[in-house]
Design an enzyme around this catalytic site. Structure first.
Site, short mmCIF file in Angstrom:
data_model
loop_
_atom_site.label_atom_id
_atom_site.label_comp_id
_atom_site.label_asym_id
_atom_site.label_seq_id
_atom_site.Cartn_x
_atom_site.Cartn_y
_atom_site.Cartn_z
N GLY A 23 -6.94 -0.93 2.26
CA GLY A 23 -7.52 0.38 2.46
C GLY A 23 -7.82 1.11 1.15
CG MET A 24 -5.33 3.00 -0.61
SD MET A 24 -6.33 4.46 -0.24
CE MET A 24 -6.22 5.32 -1.80
CB VAL A 27 -6.93 -8.67 -5.06
CG1 VAL A 27 -6.58 -9.76 -6.05
CG2 VAL A 27 -5.86 -7.60 -5.06
CG ASP A 141 6.10 -1.13 -0.96
OD1 ASP A 141 6.73 -1.02 0.12
OD2 ASP A 141 4.87 -1.27 -1.00
#
Length: 646
Positions: A23-24, A27, A141
């Protein structure tokens, strides 16, 4: 800037094709034309309607990722080669190309994995985390999508929301970053992410790998947060020998969570059971021999098509979108978790007593047990030798170092009542027979010059001053009324001391001093607590043990009074910081106080929860640098980071 298949980034990196999108960002597979090697490049793509401040935060976060990963040189961490900033200000990260898929993809295709195989994956993940933590980096994360598998190699990636020591926060107060199902309870509550938080996320990742689903679930992120904060993980059905590791890592309290070393020991043992005949945990790597033709998507030979997934997902993209701020309806108070717990020394095999003393140089911690004294290295938090046993002892009640650090007073309870021993602090052994024995020995304190020690004995109904060198009484015994249970010296030579009342006594005459402290809430039964390092302030606990009174030793007047605490949270012994600016109070709840404003600093420090009942009067100490608070509770010895209290 749009990226086409023939775009040359920074005049060097030839973009060949997308490996995956989130979504952001995207790669890309690319070719480094200067070094003739394949690379992966992460591009951050933001919507045009994102506010400029938030856009700058995202850019800063990607810069942080590059700096964080670039500091790490470890086979279990993706190597960062370069950082590029184009004309529009967007950062790009050039990194190692991993020929494999993510653990998340593997689980989606094949379902849960055998426990021994998960242990092998976990061991490599843990080694990567240990390397990151050693350089001050917390990942924040850790999850299956950020674990890449290349042959037998396990690689941790996406440090996009990691924290580095000294970095300023990139989110607003109350915002949480991370993926809900893999966030630790302390992160869910709004606390800072630490190395222990990464270990919790490691546990959640391994649980997911072996069970086929996360330990906590819910229909919305909010319901997942509630489950993490209030519920126990879903019972395991396939973890087998991995259960102990999962249970240890998924403890809600980070201070009793399984440590990295303990986790490594357990995983090493489990991974050894896998042997050498198990299938690879990922896909085999291959070497690029040159760039593909411009404008042509990357092609692989038949062997590669059989062993690699359809989309390489060289770098897990889920972390990019998952790094969006997740807001809780009721953000925690900004003072919560201000002072993180650094360590917890669990209950000694011999059982803790009530004694706790920190050497004047701050290097050694003496802790009383039921049978003797244990010594711990403060820096490493490792035990120094075996417990020094005391014959006939049932419990060590009090420990006090002399100000010069040469002697240790040890007060223990045994068959013949209480006994007071003077130990050599350097050799950590008793120095001669008991100084006093029998009855109730109380009021133990060294004079500021270390030459004398005060002792109150209920059998004799007076307080005596003993010379440390000769081990003989000096001065005139003081018959306090009522009997003093605690003593604090007011002068370097030990001639004046303040006792319960508060009253000031002179050991040279055996009578009350001509100057007395005023009648205050801490009068008539208040226990003298401590003298400030500069000798100008003495603090005492009120009779109800619910507030602290501060007196001037120059004017013999009260100069301050703290707020009254709850009845069930009474205060016990106190300790000053070396500069006298901070005062720590013990008891069932540990607190910090500002000695200039007499206000509490930060929140209450809650001891580790145990089944045993906490004692009144738990001891506290502050290291000479003022950065660490040490407290003794019924559960054990706790270390708190109070560096932000100054």
């Amino acid at each position: 800037m749009s990226v086409g298949p023939v775009h040359l980034l920074a005049g060097r990196y030839q973009i060949q094709g997308a490996l995956g999108r989130g979504g952001m960002g995207t790669v890309w597979h690319a070719w480094d034309t200067e070094l003739d090697r394949a690379v992966a490049i992460k591009e951050l793509r933001l919507s045009d309607d994102i506010p400029e401040e938030e856009r700058r935060n995202w850019y800063a976060r990607m810069e942080r990722e590059a700096r964080a990963a670039a500091r790490l040189k470890h086979p279990g961490i993706v190597t960062i080669y370069d950082r590029v900033v184009e004309e529009d200000g967007r950062p790009w990260i050039v990194m190692e190309l991993i020929r494999g898929s993510s653990l998340d993809d593997l689980l989606r295709r094949h379902g849960r994995l055998p426990a021994e195989r998960v242990a092998a994956i976990g061991l490599q993940m843990l080694d990567a985390l240990i390397a990151a933590h050693a350089t001050g980096i917390v990942h924040r994360d850790v999850k299956p999508a950020n674990v890449l598998l290349e042959g037998d190699r396990v690689v941790l990636t996406d440090f996009g929301i990691s924290t580095l020591e000294g970095d300023a926060p990139l989110t607003r107060s109350g915002a949480l970053l991370g993926t809900p199902s893999f966030m630790s309870p302390e992160q869910v509550h709004g606390g800072p992410a630490t190395a222990q938080s990464d270990l919790w996320s490691l546990g959640a990742t391994l649980y997911t790998a072996v069970e086929g689903h996360p330990p906590f679930s819910g229909a919305t992120p909010g319901s997942v947060f509630v489950a993490i904060a209030t519920e126990q993980p879903d019972p395991t059905h396939h973890a087998g020998p991995l259960v102990a590791v999962l249970d240890g890592l998924l403890r809600k309290d980070p201070t009793i969570r399984l440590t990295a070393q303990a986790t490594r020991d357990k995983l090493t043992h489990l991974a050894a059971a896998q042997g050498t005949n198990q299938p690879s945990i990922g896909c085999s790597s291959e070497t690029d021999t040159g760039p593909p033709p411009s404008g042509v998507p990357l092609r692989r030979g038949p062997r590669t098509l059989r062993t690699l997934p359809a989309v390489g997902l060289v770098v897990a993209l889920a972390g990019i979108s998952a790094a969006l701020a997740i807001w809780l309806q009721s953000p925690p108070s900004p003072v919560q978790n201000r002072f993180p717990r650094l360590a917890w020394l669990s209950d000694s095999e011999a059982g803790w007593g009530s004694g706790l003393a920190l050497s004047p140089d701050g290097t050694t911690l003496a802790v009383g047990t039921r049978t003797g004294v244990e010594f711990w290295d403060v820096a490493t938090r490792r035990k120094l030798g075996d417990t020094v046993e005391i014959s006939g002892a049932h419990r060590v009640d009090e420990l006090v170092y002399s100000p010069d650090g040469k002697k240790l007073a040890v007060l223990n309870y045994g068959l013949g009542g209480r006994q007071l021993h003077l130990w050599d602090a350097v050799s950590r052994k008793p120095d001669g027979p008991a100084l006093m024995s029998g009855g109730e020995i109380l009021g133990l304190a060294f004079s500021p010059d270390s030459r004398a020690i005060s002792v109150t004995n209920t059998e004799r109904s007076w307080t005596e001053l003993w010379a440390v060198a000769s081990r003989r009484p000096v001065g005139i015994p003081v018959k306090t009324e009522p009997l003093a249970v605690s003593v604090t010296f007011l002068d370097p030579g030990g001639k004046l001391f303040v006792s319960d009342g508060p009253e000031v006594w002179d050991t040279t005459t055996g009578r009350k001093h001509r100057r007395q402290l005023p009648i205050t809430p801490c009068s008539s039964g208040g226990s003298p607590a401590a003298l400030a390092p500069d000798g100008q302030t003495v603090v005492m606990t009120s009779f109800q043990e619910r507030r602290l009174c501060f007196y001037s030793t120059k004017t013999y007047t009260q100069i301050g009074l703290t707020r009254e605490v709850l009845e069930e949270a009474k205060m016990g012994p106190v300790a000053f910081s070396r500069d006298g600016a901070i005062l720590a109070s013990g008891g069932k709840t540990v607190r910090l106080w500002n000695t200039r404003t007499f206000e509490q600093i930060g929140p209450d420090l809650t001891p580790v929860e145990t089944e045993s009942v906490s004692r009144d009067g738990d001891r506290v100490a502050i290291t000479p640098d003022g950065n660490v608070l040490i407290s003794l509770t019924s559960a054990g010895v706790e270390f708190w980071d109070i560096s932000s209290a100054g």
